[in-house]
Structures are given as structure tokens and as C-alpha cells.
Design a protein around this motif. Structure first.
Motif, PDB file in Angstrom:
ATOM      1  N   LEU A   1      -1.919  12.827  -9.104  1.00  0.00           N
ATOM      2  CA  LEU A   1      -1.392  13.993  -9.592  1.00  0.00           C
ATOM      3  C   LEU A   1      -0.504  14.885  -8.467  1.00  0.00           C
ATOM      4  N   SER A   2      -0.456  14.533  -7.270  1.00  0.00           N
ATOM      5  CA  SER A   2       0.300  15.207  -6.367  1.00  0.00           C
ATOM      6  C   SER A   2       1.743  15.101  -6.683  1.00  0.00           C
ATOM      7  N   MET A   3       2.625  16.290  -6.840  1.00  0.00           N
ATOM      8  CA  MET A   3       3.968  16.067  -7.010  1.00  0.00           C
ATOM      9  C   MET A   3       4.662  15.348  -5.874  1.00  0.00           C
ATOM     10  N   ILE A   4       5.583  14.460  -6.203  1.00  0.00           N
ATOM     11  CA  ILE A   4       6.430  13.798  -5.458  1.00  0.00           C
ATOM     12  C   ILE A   4       7.840  14.222  -5.318  1.00  0.00           C
TER      13      ILE A   4
ATOM     14  N   ILE B   1       0.799  -1.280   0.079  1.00  0.00           N
ATOM     15  CA  ILE B   1       0.119  -0.013   0.106  1.00  0.00           C
ATOM     16  C   ILE B   1       1.007   1.228   0.173  1.00  0.00           C
ATOM     17  N   VAL B   2       0.617   1.958  -1.029  1.00  0.00           N
ATOM     18  CA  VAL B   2       1.555   3.375  -0.772  1.00  0.00           C
ATOM     19  C   VAL B   2       0.841   4.428  -1.003  1.00  0.00           C
ATOM     20  N   ARG B   3       0.971   5.595   0.097  1.00  0.00           N
ATOM     21  CA  ARG B   3       0.311   6.738   0.301  1.00  0.00           C
ATOM     22  C   ARG B   3       1.123   7.968   0.290  1.00  0.00           C
ATOM     23  N   GLY B   4       0.724   8.960  -0.238  1.00  0.00           N
ATOM     24  CA  GLY B   4       1.611  10.068  -0.231  1.00  0.00           C
ATOM     25  C   GLY B   4       1.579  10.763  -1.552  1.00  0.00           C
TER      26      GLY B   4
ATOM     27  N   VAL C   1      10.596  19.016   9.359  1.00  0.00           N
ATOM     28  CA  VAL C   1       9.551  18.433   8.413  1.00  0.00           C
ATOM     29  C   VAL C   1      10.021  18.076   6.969  1.00  0.00           C
ATOM     30  N   ARG C   2       9.562  16.881   6.794  1.00  0.00           N
ATOM     31  CA  ARG C   2      10.098  16.015   5.525  1.00  0.00           C
ATOM     32  C   ARG C   2       8.923  15.642   4.683  1.00  0.00           C
ATOM     33  N   TRP C   3       8.787  15.514   3.466  1.00  0.00           N
ATOM     34  CA  TRP C   3       7.963  14.895   2.534  1.00  0.00           C
ATOM     35  C   TRP C   3       8.434  13.372   2.407  1.00  0.00           C
ATOM     36  N   VAL C   4       7.477  12.397   2.707  1.00  0.00           N
ATOM     37  CA  VAL C   4       7.548  11.204   2.475  1.00  0.00           C
ATOM     38  C   VAL C   4       6.459  10.454   1.749  1.00  0.00           C
ATOM     39  N   LEU C   5       6.816   9.202   1.159  1.00  0.00           N
ATOM     40  CA  LEU C   5       5.723   8.365   0.853  1.00  0.00           C
ATOM     41  C   LEU C   5       5.635   7.115   1.836  1.00  0.00           C
ATOM     42  N   ARG C   6       4.483   6.804   2.316  1.00  0.00           N
ATOM     43  CA  ARG C   6       4.290   5.770   3.207  1.00  0.00           C
ATOM     44  C   ARG C   6       4.192   4.464   2.604  1.00  0.00           C
ATOM     45  N   LEU C   7       4.797   3.419   2.896  1.00  0.00           N
ATOM     46  CA  LEU C   7       4.495   2.039   2.387  1.00  0.00           C
ATOM     47  C   LEU C   7       4.366   1.221   3.584  1.00  0.00           C
ATOM     48  N   SER C   8       3.232   0.306   3.281  1.00  0.00           N
ATOM     49  CA  SER C   8       2.650  -0.432   4.443  1.00  0.00           C
ATOM     50  C   SER C   8       2.360  -1.834   3.701  1.00  0.00           C
TER      51      SER C   8
END
Length: 642
Positions: free
Chosen positions: A232-235, A167-170, A180-187
Motif C-alpha cells: 500500500l505504499s503510494m507510487i 521482480i518489482v521493488r519500490g 532525489v527521485r522516486w523509482v520502481l526497481r525492476l530486476s
């Protein structure tokens, strides 16, 4: 005057009649040249756009492969944690405190001899956090220990969907060490053998993990590559715009991209002005296979010849001047277009040549048309040695049919997405690669060639093998552990069911092993366990499996003991006698000579009437039924299963 005019025309009229045929000829020739030039420029522009599209598509496929590689490395760690960490049953989690549950969780884990979560995070520094939660959402182990994540949508999805996979969120913002950091949440969900939901393992992957992937791309001064989420959120983007990373999380894109996604969600091309920096670009996009991610690559329109504006200027000059000027202008237009096209081609070739992946094109008869330095590095053959040669020279003998199957799929218009296979190097060794192949068509849509991208995944395979070894072998003795034993026992039952042959489990417990540890220390005890494991392997048959359950308990799985129960029991007893004899010999540990012995229980089995757990429990009971203080015990026939 009229007759005089007709008989003696004026000098102007005469000159007009004299030059009219030439003027018409020049005009016709000029028109023909202009038409030919226009057609030539139009064709060159079409070919240039096709090459530009091919360049962006190739870079997009390269970028997708590297993004998948980054996510896969993180997923391998999640799978490993999900494989090893077993949460207590739900009833225990409801009737005990959170501290007791956490302790029970660690007691159920089989990673006692392996690194903890920090050890796994060290394998991939881009993982900013790694935690494990139980069925109620309480974080038992990890950076967020004590928190409850039951309200998170990834936790609810993992609990509701047994086959949710990764599961990928972010992107989401997380505070790490006060920053404060931008991350992808993997579960990933944790489930037992029966599919019951036990909890979830989760990690935060820094978006900076993609920096190495993006910065190695040679996109020119105004090219850009972007990674976006499914919404379409920029990563991540390279290069970042003037306002830096303030665009992370932004969903603002051009209307052309939205229209292209609506028409072709998986991949496509479009021309638009990039919203982030206002640069007009020729773009290609591609949905990352199996992940809610989208990669985009854009090359600026200014890098490609405009053609038509110059042609319009040339037409005005030709209309006002002579045929020579028209011909000269057409020649200059062609040269200008050719130079710019050559520049674009060189940039494309530079991108291909700078890639560490093998980028190869081949004809329909399987002969190599192009071969980059990445292919030379992976396979050892130079371009001079491979161009014009059949690509089959890279295929191992057992995979020769693979090429014909790939060609059939390409002829049907299918793209061959990344699949793992093997190829031969020049020195005869094999290399594990991941291959993606796309058809190349001419202007009429006819298949004329194939474009192939191959990545060396030898290191990834080695990492997977190391993790697999850690998951299924005992860290001290390198024998199969309980998980691998139960898997082999289940298969042995199935084979015995089909072939009507008996098997047997020998449950071995070392006598008086605890005093060895207490007297001489655990290091001597460990060396004795290693000596026992070697003797067991030497004493049993080649087809038998020797496993260590933990502590001083070992199990021998004997298969194919025959169709007769008495004969099968006799065969198992012969193996037992060899084991007892081998373990009765003294163990030389350094300067110590330690006398050993063991108690052995035998449990025969035929077919799948009983589960592996029941068989192992029965063998354990058989061992305890015969355990005596003496060094060597003779074991009667095994008791019947309940």
C-alpha cells in the motif's frame, strides 16, 4: 345538553365530518405517492450506484491495462538484455579481477553490432538507470559500475528462485544527477541453459513514467486515481494533493480499503473518505495482474444524487400542505435526481468516448449494444454501422470458435483477463489487440451482457518482433545467428530421432579472408560477407538453414537426408559441392573483383545422441582437417564424434 349535542352537532363537528373523508383520501393518496416516489428514488439511486460502480471498474481496468503496458515496455528491455548478455562462468569470475570479468563479460556478449545499455535506455527515457551484475553482485556494466548489490533483496530473490521472473521493488528513493527521485526497481535474473545463476540485470523506472497514463483520465474536478505497491505504499497519484509528492511512499489508507482488501484481495469496491485529501468517494480497486501493484480510482460522492435528504424534506412538506405540494415535490425530486444521474452518465460516456481503447458492450446473442470512438479508430466501423450488428463480423474465419468459448467462460461467472488475439478491420486488414471481458449482471445476478475493452497492440507486437529479430539474426548478413542455429539444430535432431532420418552440418570457413580486410578495409570485407551469405542461400535447398557464427565462419544445417547413412552423406556432399562452386566465383565489390574460396567440413548426425554443441564442434574439426591453402578443397567423409 347531551341530547341537543347529538341531534344538532356544532358547526366545527360538521365541518370535521365533511372533510374527514377527503382528508383521509388525500392522506392515503399522499402516502401512496410518497411511497411510489421513495421506491422510484431508491431504484434510481440503486441504478445510479450500479452505473457509478461500473464506471469506476471500467476506469480501473483501463488504468491497469496502461500500467501493465508501461511495466511491459521496461520488462521487454530487461528481457532483451538478459537474453543477450552472457556472464563468464563462475570459476572465471572467482579467479579473475573485476576488470577482467567485465572485459570477459563484454566479449561473451553477442551485442557487438547493437547499441549498448545507453542505447536500450534511449528506447525508454523513463529508465533512470540500467545495470548488469555478476554472480557475486558486482556491477560490471551500467550506471553503478563497480558497486556491489549482493545485499539487495531483489538480488537475493533472483539468486534463490530460478523462476522468479520480473521482480518489482519500490517505491524507493534514488539520487539521479544530484536530484532525489522516486523509482520502481525492476530486476531479472541471468541464468545459463542449465539454470545456473550468473547474475542480474536491473533498472530503475521513474514513477513519472506513469504521468501520461494518469493525466489522460477524465475524472472530473474531484476524482482521483492512485497507484500503490502491494504493501500500500503510494507510487503515483492524479491529481496530487495540496502537499504535492510528499505522500509518495506513504502507506496511510482508509480502514474501509484495508477491510475490502482483506475480504477480496484482487478487486472490489468500497465507499470511504480519502485519507490524502479528505474527499468522500466511491472507489474501485484492482490488483495488477502478475505484478505487486494496486490501482485505485475514486469518483466523489457529491457527483451522485443524494435523493433521501430531499425526500425527507418532501415528506415534511406533504405532511404540512396539500396533495398538490406532495405531487409537485415528488416530481421535482425525480427531475433533480434524473438531471444528476444524466450528468453522471454523460461524464461516464465522456470518459468512455475519450479513451483510445475500444470499449464495447454486447448482448448474450453477440450483438453490439455500445461502440465508442476508440472502437471506431481501431476497427474502422462507426457506431451506426456496428450497433445491433453481430460482433462476429470482427472475427477472422479461423477464430470464429473463440467467441463461443468466451461466452461459456462468462456464463460460468469468470472474467476474461487480458489476452492477445486478432480482429478484422473494416478494410479487411487484421489488427493485433489485447482484450479484457467482464460479465454484466442485473440486480438478480443474472448475466445480461458483457463489457469488453480492447487495446491496439500492433506497435508493441512490431517492437517485440524487432527485438526478436535482433536477438536471433546476424546484424550484418541478416542470417540466423548461433543462438537460432542451435535451436534449429536441436529441433532437427528431435525430428530425425522420431522419423529415423539423417541430417548433416556443413561448417564453412572462408579462405584468405583476413587479407581482404587488411588490404581493402572492413567495409569491403563486410560487402563480401553479404555476397557470400546470398550465394549460400541460393546454393542450398529451401529447407536448409544457413547461419553465420561470426567472422568468416558460416554453417549450413541440412535436414531430412534420408534413412540411409551413405545416401545422407552423399546428399550432404552434393550440397557442399554447390556451396564450393558458388563461393569459387569472383565477387564484384564496387570496382573490385575479388576471388574467393572456402573450406568445408561435414558432420552427419542421427537423433539426439550428441548435443548440438558437440555436433558443431565436430563439424568445426572436420573443416580444419581438410583446410588447405588452395582456393577449393574436396572434403572426405566426416570424422566420428568422440
Amino acid at each position: 345538553m347531551r341530547g341537543i349535542w347529538m341531534r344538532w352537532p356544532s358547526p366545527f363537528s360538521k365541518r370535521l365530518r365533511d372533510w374527514l373523508p377527503y382528508a383521509v383520501g388525500v392522506a392515503l393518496l399522499a402516502t401512496l405517492l410518497i411511497s411510489l416516489a421513495a421506491v422510484a428514488i431508491w431504484q434510481e439511486r440503486g441504478r445510479q450506484r450500479e452505473r457509478a460502480t461500473l464506471a469506476t471498474q471500467t476506469i480501473v481496468r483501463l488504468l491497469e491495462a496502461h500500467v501493465v503496458d508501461v511495466i511491459s515496455q521496461a520488462d521487454v528491455l530487461l528481457r532483451t538484455v538478459a537474453l543477450h548478455y552472457h556472464l563468464p562462468p563462475r570459476a572465471d569470475a572467482r579467479t579473475t579481477s573485476s576488470g577482467q570479468v567485465a572485459r570477459a563479460f563484454r566479449e561473451h556478449s553477442e551485442l557487438a553490432a547493437l547499441p549498448g545499455l545507453e542505447g536500450y535506455r534511449a528506447l525508454m527515457p523513463a529508465l533512470l538507470s540500467l545495470c548488469v551484475a555478476d554472480v557475486s553482485g558486482e556491477v560490471l556494466i551500467g550506471d553503478e559500475q563497480g558497486d556491489n548489490i549482493a545485499a539487495r533483496d531483489d538480488f537475493q530473490q533472483a539468486r534463490a528462485l530460478p523462476k522468479s521472473g520480473l521482480i518489482v521493488r519500490g517505491p524507493v528513493q534514488e539520487t539521479v544527477d544530484g536530484e532525489v527521485r522516486w523509482v520502481l526497481r525492476l530486476s531479472r535474473g541471468l541464468r545459463n541453459e542449465s539454470g545456473e545463476f550468473l547474475g542480474m540485470v536491473s533498472a530503475d523506472l521513474s514513477t513519472d513514467a506513469f504521468a501520461a497514463v494518469f493525466t489522460t483520465l477524465n475524472l472530473g474536478e474531484r476524482g482521483a486515481a492512485t497507484l500503490r505497491a502491494a504493501d500500500l505504499s503510494m507510487i503515483y497519484r492524479h491529481p496530487w494533493p495540496a502537499n504535492g509528492r510528499g505522500v509518495v511512499g506513504s502507506k496511510e489508507v482508509s480502514p474501509q480499503l484495508r477491510a475490502a482488501l482483506a475480504a477480496s484481495p484482487d478487486s472490489g469496491e468500497f465507499v470511504a473518505t480519502t485519507v490524502v485529501d479528505g474527499v468522500p468517494r466511491i472507489n474501485a480497486y484492482r490488483k495488477v495482474a502478475g505484478l505487486p501493484l494496486l490501482v485505485l480510482v475514486g469518483l466523489p460522492e457529491s457527483d451522485f444524487p443524494s435523493g433521501w435528504n430531499l425526500l425527507d424534506t418532501s415528506l415534511l412538506l406533504v405532511a404540512a400542505t396539500t396533495l398538490l405540494v406532495a405531487a409537485y415535490a415528488a416530481l421535482q425530486l425525480y427531475r433533480s435526481s434524473k438531471r444528476q444521474l444524466d450528468a453522471v452518465q454523460r461524464r461516464y460516456e465522456a470518459i468512455v468516448e475519450s479513451s483510445h481503447d475500444a470499449i464495447i458492450s454486447k448482448s448474450l446473442d453477440g450483438r453490439v449494444l455500445s461502440w465508442n470512438t476508440g472502437a471506431e479508430a481501431i476497427f474502422g466501423w462507426t457506431a451506426e454501422e456496428m450497433i445491433g450488428q453481430p460482433l462476429l463480423r470482427l472475427f477472422p474465419p479461423d477464430l470464429l470458435d473463440e467467441e463461443a468459448h468466451i461466452l461459456q467462460r462468462l456464463q460460468r461467472g469468470e472474467r476474461v483477463e487480458a489476452f492477445d488475439t486478432r480482429r478484422l478491420r473494416k478494410d479487411g486488414s487484421t489488427v493485433a489487440i489485447s482484450v479484457s471481458i467482464s460479465p454484466v449482471r442485473d440486480g438478480q445476478g443474472q448475466l445480461v451482457a458483457a463489457s469488453k475493452i480492447a487495446r491496439d497492440i500492433t506497435r508493441q507486437k512490431m517492437l517485440e518482433e524487432q527485438i526478436r529479430t535482433l536477438a536471433f539474426t546476424d546484424a550484418l548478413t541478416r542470417l540466423p545467428n548461433r543462438r537460432l542455429l542451435m535451436d534449429r539444430l536441436e529441433r532437427a535432431q528431435q525430428n530425425g530421432q522420431r522419423q529415423a532420418e539423417w541430417g548433416a552440418l556443413l561448417f564453412i570457413d572462408l579462405d584468405r579472408f583476413k587479407p581482404v580486410n587488411d588490404t581493402h578495409g572492413h567495409e569491403v570485407g563486410d560487402q563480401m560477407l553479404i555476397s557470400v551469405s546470398r550465394r549460400l542461400q541460393a546454393a542450398v535447398r529451401e529447407a536448409d538453414t544457413v547461419a553465420r557464427l561470426g567472422g568468416d565462419e558460416f554453417v549450413v544445417l541440412c535436414e531430412r537426408l534420408g534413412a540411409d547413412e551413405t545416401q545422407a552423406l552423399r546428399g550432404a556432399q552434393m550440397v557442399r559441392d554447390k556451396v564450393l562452386l558458388a563461393l569459387a566465383q569472383p565477387h564484384q565489390i564496387g570496382e573490385l573483383l575479388l576471388q574467393g574460396s572456402a573450406s568445408v567440413g561435414i558432420q552427419p548426425f542421427l537423433g539426439t545422441q550428441f548435443t548440438p554443441v558437440e555436433l558443431l564442434r565436430a563439424a568445426d574439426q572436420a573443416m580444419y582437417a581438410v583446410k588447405r591453402p588452395a582456393c577449393v578443397h574436396q572434403v572426405p567423409a566426416a570424422p566420428q564424434l568422440p
